[in-house]
Design an enzyme around this catalytic site. Structure first.
Site, mmCIF file in Angstrom:
data_model
loop_
_atom_site.group_PDB
_atom_site.id
_atom_site.type_symbol
_atom_site.label_atom_id
_atom_site.label_comp_id
_atom_site.label_asym_id
_atom_site.label_seq_id
_atom_site.Cartn_x
_atom_site.Cartn_y
_atom_site.Cartn_z
ATOM 1 N N CYS A 177 2.647 -4.904 7.014
ATOM 2 C CA CYS A 177 2.367 -4.665 5.600
ATOM 3 C C CYS A 177 3.556 -3.972 4.937
ATOM 4 C CB CYS A 177 1.110 -3.823 5.440
ATOM 5 S SG CYS A 177 -0.414 -4.749 5.720
ATOM 6 N N HIS A 201 0.826 -1.213 0.000
ATOM 7 C CA HIS A 201 0.000 0.000 0.000
ATOM 8 C C HIS A 201 0.859 1.261 0.000
ATOM 9 C CE1 HIS A 201 0.621 1.008 4.315
ATOM 10 N NE2 HIS A 201 0.584 -0.300 4.524
#
Length: 572
Positions: A493, A474
């Site tokens: 992440c 992301h």
């Protein structure tokens, strides 16, 4: 008796004899179709193979492969043709003798003295039962030795799926080793370099060459230790005794004149060498020797050899086919300790073009901090989400958001967050109605989410490959962190440096989703999911040593301690 009865009996008997002769002839014909080469081929049997394994327990892990291999050939000997050993035998035995260059130990595969048995066979002049017995023994020994070696060489000395502490969840490298042996013996064909007993990935081959280079340095005594005396650091313009040891360290094969005053001076050429060293080791390339740079310079050559071998083992765990034939031939490769993302693709998109991928994009990434390490696994990217919500994990709700709300009841509003129900069409819940004091990770019936916008923790775009770890790629609003050399800041992440570049690349086959429309969707602030027409292979891997396109060997810090665990398994 009636003569007609005798005549009838004779007629049927004659017919029956003809039928027998006909089938007998056809049976002989089938034998000929099988080929003359099988007619005199020596056979063993399952009992013999089992007896061999019972006597040599080192081969028991490969018993199933041995039975499968011999069963498929009706237990005919594999390494003999026309009563002679096939040429591949000599090549295989030489491969075993040279296996140290693969980071393996030849002694581990010399469980049976095959070479001694072959010498004894060559001394036999007559073909008798003793010779046949020795041929059987040699054949089964060669097959067992091959499976033991090939298992280590092609799939790894360790099985990462059995070693849970290694935390490696990349798709397993499934190779049918009995088929590989058939390929080596030229009984079948393959697009892989099994004939040459060669590795499957170029990354492995390059590290193997680096291993020889570093072992040669070790044989010469390694490299000089850099000692600064009472100095904390040295830099360009300094003159010191320590500069001599620095020159020896960076140029182990070059002569350094201790009586030459110029060799004691830290000049611009030496500074450039220091910067190159720093870049190859993931350090801030400031050209100053001290602190982390000094510590890295003084890592002994033996440690670097072990590090190379550890990463060669990891390459053995990578699937032989990096991208399934059903997908476009491209993949995303995130190397966690390097803090980098790469995209590789085959320009011709040829599913048979193994080992021919070319790098088409690279960018910096931010990975999980040590206590929230990014997992090592592979999956397939399916969605690009523009203007995403961030659905906050319950662990973060309990450990970070709950204390913040207890300190400041307006915290959620200040972070553009809201509490919603866990359903397909979430309903907003009044945060003040929740007993935050008693909220725990496992006891929270709602979901906290951050609304789309520039301050969203996921930035403006996320890239999803649904997985058990709830990890994805992301954007991030904290772009300034990409200027850091060590970038372990996330909860697991992977934050990407150039999300728009990645998005337009992934959506290139959907012309309606160009950069302009993506920006319009971001501005509108309406979460939009885009399903890719074809999934894209993704690897999140952990390599602390590799060789780049120019032949430079890189090393990185073992940020999660995975190297240490693997070293304990391989070398203890």
């Amino acid at each position: 008796m009636n003569p007609i009865y005798y005549f009838t009996r004779l007629k049927y008997m004659a017919g029956f004899l003809c039928l027998l002769l006909t089938f007998g002839c056809n049976s002989g014909s089938r034998d000929n179709l099988a080929g003359n080469e099988d007619k005199d081929q020596i056979q063993t049997d399952s009992v013999y193979v089992q007896r061999f394994i019972n006597q040599k327990q080192e081969f028991k892990d490969h018993a199933d492969l041995m039975f499968l291999f011999y069963r498929e050939r009706d237990y005919r000997l594999a390494w003999f043709r026309d009563d002679k050993l096939v040429p591949e035998t000599e090549k295989f035995l030489e491969t075993i003798n040279q296996s140290r260059k693969e980071g393996l130990e030849p002694a581990n595969y010399k469980i049976v003295d095959v070479e001694g048995m072959i010498q004894k066979l060559n001394e036999m002049k007559t073909k008798d039962t003793a010779r046949v017995a020795l041929q059987k023994q040699i054949d089964v020994a060669l097959t067992a030795t091959y499976f033991k070696y090939a298992s280590d060489f092609y799939t790894g000395r360790l099985d990462p799926n059995d070693e849970t502490n290694l935390e490696w969840n990349v798709k397993q490298n499934n190779i049918k080793l009995h088929k590989v042996l058939q390929t080596i013996l030229k009984e079948r064909e393959s697009t892989y370099p099994y004939y040459e007993f060669e590795a499957l990935h170029d990354g492995y081959v390059q590290l193997r060459s680096a291993l020889q280079k570093y072992r040669a340095l070790q044989k010469q005594g390694g490299w000089a230790k850099v000692e600064l005396g009472n100095r904390k650091s040295i830099k360009v313009g300094d003159t010191a005794q320590a500069v001599l040891s620095l020159r020896k360290r960076l140029n182990p094969e070059a002569a350094v004149d201790v009586n030459n005053p110029a060799h004691r001076q830290f000049d611009t050429n030496l500074e450039q060498q220091v910067k190159v060293f720093q870049q190859l080791h993931g350090l801030d390339p400031d050209g100053v020797v001290g602190g982390k740079t000094l510590e890295t310079l003084n890592v002994p050559v033996e440690s670097r050899i072990d590090q190379i071998m550890v990463n060669m083992e990891r390459w053995r765990w990578i699937p032989k086919r990096l991208v399934p034939k059903s997908l476009d031939q491209k993949f995303i490769w995130v190397n966690i300790p390097e803090y980098k993302l790469y995209i590789y693709e085959d320009p011709d998109n040829d599913p048979e073009a193994e080992r021919k991928y070319k790098k088409t994009m690279e960018m910096k990434v931010i990975v999980g901090k040590q206590m929230h390490s990014t997992p090592i696994f592979s999956d397939k990217l399916e969605y690009v989400v523009v203007a995403p919500y961030w659905n906050v994990p319950n662990s973060i709700v309990a450990n970070e958001i709950k204390p913040a709300i207890l300190r400041n009841p307006s915290y959620l509003e200040s972070q553009n967050m809201e509490v919603v129900t866990k359903e397909k069409e979430p309903k907003v819940i009044d945060a003040s109605s929740i007993d935050w004091e008693n909220v725990t990770e496992k006891d929270f019936p709602y979901m906290v989410r951050q609304k789309p916008g520039q301050r969203n923790a996921l930035g403006t775009i996320k890239f999803l490959f649904p997985n058990e770890f709830a990890v994805y790629l992301h954007d991030t609003p904290a772009g300034q962190l990409f200027s850091q050399t060590e970038r372990g800041f996330s909860h697991g992440c992977v934050r990407v440096e150039r999300p728009m570049n990645l998005a337009t690349y992934l959506l290139q086959d959907m012309p309606e989703w160009n950069e302009s429309r993506i920006n319009e969707t971001i501005e509108a602030g309406e979460e939009t999911w885009i399903t890719l027409p074809k999934k894209v292979q993704v690897y999140l891997v952990y390599f602390t040593s590799w060789v780049d396109e120019k032949g430079n060997v890189h090393f990185r810090e073992d940020i999660y301690g995975h190297d240490k665990k693997l070293e304990n398994e391989l070398f203890s």
